[in-house]
Scaffold this active site. Structure first.
Site, short mmCIF file in Angstrom:
data_model
loop_
_atom_site.label_atom_id
_atom_site.label_comp_id
_atom_site.label_asym_id
_atom_site.label_seq_id
_atom_site.Cartn_x
_atom_site.Cartn_y
_atom_site.Cartn_z
N PRO A 123 6.34 -9.93 -2.28
CA PRO A 123 6.46 -8.56 -1.37
C PRO A 123 4.94 -8.09 -1.29
O PRO A 123 4.46 -7.33 -2.16
CB PRO A 123 7.37 -7.75 -2.11
CG PRO A 123 7.53 -8.23 -3.59
CD PRO A 123 6.90 -9.54 -3.51
N ASP A 158 0.55 -7.63 -4.52
CA ASP A 158 2.06 -8.03 -4.99
C ASP A 158 2.86 -6.82 -5.31
O ASP A 158 2.28 -6.15 -6.43
CB ASP A 158 2.18 -9.17 -6.00
CG ASP A 158 3.61 -9.72 -6.47
OD1 ASP A 158 4.53 -8.70 -6.10
OD2 ASP A 158 3.59 -10.77 -6.77
N HIS A 159 3.58 -6.25 -4.65
CA HIS A 159 4.18 -4.97 -4.85
C HIS A 159 5.24 -4.97 -6.08
O HIS A 159 5.48 -3.79 -6.69
CB HIS A 159 5.14 -4.61 -3.53
CG HIS A 159 4.81 -2.97 -3.49
ND1 HIS A 159 4.95 -2.06 -4.43
CD2 HIS A 159 4.67 -2.39 -2.18
CE1 HIS A 159 4.64 -0.81 -4.02
NE2 HIS A 159 4.45 -0.99 -2.59
N ARG A 160 5.38 -6.03 -6.62
CA ARG A 160 6.10 -6.23 -7.98
C ARG A 160 5.26 -5.88 -9.21
O ARG A 160 5.77 -5.51 -10.18
CB ARG A 160 6.67 -7.56 -8.10
CG ARG A 160 7.76 -8.11 -7.29
CD ARG A 160 8.03 -9.54 -7.15
NE ARG A 160 6.81 -10.35 -6.74
CZ ARG A 160 6.82 -11.69 -6.92
NH1 ARG A 160 8.01 -12.55 -6.99
NH2 ARG A 160 5.77 -12.55 -6.83
#
Lengths: 328, 407, 72
Positions: B205, B379-381
């Site tokens: 994401p 990376d939004h994680r």
């Protein structure tokens, strides 16, 4: 060190169920004749008195119905153990097992696990003829979404169930009918075992005998006979037919360079075909001989005892196949 | 005894073809030595040793393709040699026969010629294991008679016995030279890029941030510095951008590392993958290791060397397997801004657009300044936009005072 | 100069290079390649090429003219 108990495969399965019922209030057992009758192979004898009708549930003769109820209970948060009397009857529940249990996680985009365990008796040897004796675990091993276990030892009979219940997805456990009376010793503190890996039951360097379930003990006998001829056979118990533990299979064959697959199921399109193919794919350049197979004869299992035995893998046939891989 | 395996040179690599061995049994090697050349989708890559030791045996021949993780050679740890020679393929069954020893010298590839047909026209049977072992030991199968296997097939035991006889008789013939790895195969590289980028967009994401960075101070500093120096000693502005990025990564570790097995793993160092375009259509992003610890001159030299090797072949395995973050610059042809696709399993990509004059507002006045649009794909994680903004701000700040990049 | 260009961009077709075209576009070379070209010309011809003159070496014709004025 724990002391060892003398016990049987049947008692091990019963202990595994009792242990699961005690550990987790969400666990219950249901199936045809599991309660008052004590199970058609007497596995659940005494459990109804101990745990009551809520948790040991007799069902009508309706495999598709009660397997579906098991799936619903699993979706609803319970941990059902569904017993199907014999694998031939599970065909009545194929829609629930294959179209529902195996697919719901996928169809729901990962939202719904089905933590269901189905136990079935499988295999021939008790003169129950062609509608009660087949080894269809290979069929189920074809289906993505299922885990397929074939406990062949007392340890696995005692230990696989709890691990299977902890699996968030459906697990099928196949208990070979000829194993129930098998007696032996088991550590008093025996408990859960892994349901991932194959096990080397006997080490050897000349040829690998790969088998599972009811054929394990015949294969071990064959290895003993081969040893008397100076042939050192390694015996691999597959334990899990899906997903296959390719690493153990390939590592053993790479050592011995020869393989014999022993499978009570039919040769065409079965477990033995899959194993032989994996060996070709992963260990071709390690082989010194073509892979041999010893399988059930391609007939419906006969009723007469002598014909039934003739239709099954036997020690002499396994020994002969192993010799052929060595050019003897 | 340690195994040397076919290394993974990126998440998208499944197998590699061994183009050339640069070691032979008996060689002593040190950690980091180049031991082989492997052809991959990213071209011919030089494989480095992870451990020191003595080469005990080569498990595959030149020209063979094996999956990532397959054993390609075996290594005895220093001091282990005294334990005695071990057969290349440990075989419990062979305990009764004398332990075979690898012949000195590189292995032969499997003889290209098919075994001579038998007089009766039937194909002579040689088991796959026998062929494998013969190729490894450099033994010509043509000399072998009927074997001891099923139907008279030659099996691995026959080859082992024959190899012992040959060794007793004299030294092995000189091996033929394996063909040096060919150049880049852009079609294969395209497949690798497709696999990695599709995986990235499927799994990661992404979020994107962009900041305009004033580079007037950095440009002036660089021009003054380069004016005094010959072309060999001049720096490119890319080096300042790299160094500033590396120093900022020290303080913003959530952008330096990998996402593996459902969790973030911080990078072991700041190893920046540099996206290098291959003329004709292709892309590779090999790492410069520990960029934060390199002075600008060293960094420039490494960047020049890396770009040259990326385009001609000759990248090292660690350069492909170690990057912890990627930097991409697309401004050369006038692109103002690039929003990158993260190279999995990394978690961030910094993008630099065109470095050039822009009208910026300063103290209420429009001024023309050297500047660049700096972007972050992250990376939004692992991180959120706020920390991403702080990270970009830190890079921008460092570039306002180029002297701080000398540290 | 063509030899050095061939070394820097071996896959380029130098036969069809337009003498007045921008080398960066004609040969798809970047600033690193261009710097390498400057280094090579400096070594080979002994000509000093200050960085501020780089824009005067962006095409083959312009570079040749520039190098002449520098005495190469």
């Amino acid at each position: 060190m724990s002391t060892a108990l003398e016990t049987t495969y049947r008692e091990c399965v019963r202990e595994a169920i009792r242990d699961a019922l005690q550990r987790d209030p969400r666990v219950f057992l249901m199936g045809e004749d599991v309660g008052h009758y004590g199970g058609c192979y007497a596995v659940s004898k005494g459990l109804l008195a101990e745990f009551g009708e809520e948790r040991i549930r007799d069902t009508p003769l309706s495999e598709n119905g009660f397997t579906g109820i098991g799936i619903g209970a699993a979706l609803g948060g319970l941990r059902p153990i569904v017993e199907i009397m014999t694998v031939n009857f599970s065909f009545l529940a194929l829609d629930q097992i294959i179209n529902n249990a195996a697919t719901l996680l996928h169809m729901s985009g990962g939202a719904f696990n089905v933590p269901l365990v189905i136990r079935m008796a499988t295999g021939a040897g008790r003169q129950l003829a062609a509608q009660h004796s087949h080894s269809m675990e290979g069929w189920y091993a074809h289906i993505p979404g299922l885990r397929v276990l074939t406990p062949a030892t007392l340890e696995d009979a005692r230990g696989m169930l709890w691990t299977a219940l902890e699996d968030p997805d459906p697990v099928l456990i196949f208990e070979h009918v000829m194993l129930y009376n098998r007696a032996g010793s088991l550590a008093a503190d025996a408990g859960p075992v892994d349901i991932e890996r194959a096990a080397v039951r006997r080490e050897g360097g000349d040829v690998t005998l790969l088998t599972y379930g009811g054929a394990l003990h015949k294969t071990l006998e064959a290895a003993e006979a081969l040893a008397a001829e100076g042939i050192s056979a390694e015996v691999v118990d597959l334990r899990v037919l899906r997903p296959l533990d390719e690493a153990t299979i390939v590592a053993s064959v790479a050592r011995t360079r020869r393989a014999v697959v022993v499978d009570e199921g039919w040769r065409s399109g079965g477990v033995s075909a899959e194993i032989a193919t994996r060996i070709m794919e992963r260990a071709f350049w390690e082989l010194d001989a073509p892979v041999e197979r010893v399988c059930g004869a391609e007939v419906p299992i006969p009723y007469p005892a002598h014909l039934e035995q003739a239709a099954l893998p036997q020690v002499a046939g396994i020994v002969a196949a192993a010799r052929r891989t060595l050019g003897r | 005894m340690a195994d040397i395996v076919m290394p993974s040179l990126g998440a998208d690599m499944e197998s590699g073809r061994l183009a050339q061995w640069l070691i032979k049994p008996g060689d002593r090697i040190a950690r980091g030595d180049v031991i082989a050349v492997v052809e991959t989708q990213k071209g011919a890559i030089e494989i480095e040793a992870f451990e020191a030791g003595t080469v005990a045996g080569l498990a595959i021949g030149e020209g063979e393709e094996v999956p990532v993780g397959a054993v390609i050679a075996r290594l005895e740890a220093p001091g282990e040699e005294a334990a005695g020679a071990e057969p290349a393929a440990a075989e419990p069954a062979s305990a009764a026969s004398p332990a075979p020893v690898e012949p000195a010298g590189p292995p032969l590839r499997e003889p290209a010629a098919a075994p001579a047909p038998r007089p009766d026209g039937a194909r002579r049977r040689v088991s796959p294991a026998a062929r494998t072992l013969a190729a490894r030991l450099g033994l010509d199968l043509a000399g072998l008679g009927p074997g001891s296997g099923p139907g008279g097939a030659v099996v691995s035991g026959d080859v082992r016995r024959a190899a012992e006889a040959v060794r007793a008789a004299g030294p092995p013939a000189a091996p033929p030279q394996g063909a040096r790895a060919a150049g880049l195969d852009l079609e294969e590289m395209r497949k690798a890029i497709a696999a990695a980028m599709a995986r990235s967009k499927r799994e990661i994401p992404h979020y994107y941030l962009v900041q305009v960075v004033d580079l007037q101070a950095a440009s002036d500093w660089l021009a003054a510095r380069n004016a005094e120096r010959s072309p060999e000693a001049r720096l490119l502005i890319a080096v300042l951008l790299l160094k500033a990025s590396a120093l900022a990564l020290r303080e913003h570790g959530a952008f330096n590392g990998t996402w593996e097995d459902g969790a973030f793993r911080p990078g072991a160092g700041i190893h920046i993958g540099n996206a290098v375009a291959i003329r004709g259509g292709g892309l590779v992003a090999p790492a410069i290791h520990d960029v934060d610890r390199l002075d600008l001159e060293t960094l420039m030299a490494k960047l020049r060397d890396l770009v040259t090797r990326a385009r001609r072949g000759g990248l090292r395995s660690s350069e492909l397997s170690d990057p912890t973050v990627t930097v991409s610059s697309l401004g050369e042809r006038g692109v103002d801004r690039l929003l990158g696709v993260i190279y999995p399993p990394q978690v961030a990509l910094l993008g630099f657009g065109r470095v050039g004059e822009r009208v910026l507002a300063r103290d209420g006045v429009a001024v023309v300044r050297q500047s660049v649009e700096l972007s972050l794909a992250a990376d939004h994680r692992v991180s959120d936009g706020h920390s991403g903004g702080l990270f970009l701000r830190r890079i921008a700040d460092l570039l306002q005072e180029p002297d701080r990049l000398l540290a | 100069m063509l030899e050095e260009l061939a070394r820097i961009a071996p896959e380029a077709d130098l036969e069809s290079l337009a003498p007045a075209g921008d080398l960066r576009d004609e040969l798809d070379i970047d600033s690193m390649d261009h710097l390498n070209l400057m280094i090579a010309l400096h070594r080979r011809l002994g000509v000093e090429i200050p960085e501020r003159d780089y824009p005067r070496l962006l095409s083959l014709d312009a570079a040749v003219a520039y190098l002449r004025t520098r005495g190469a």
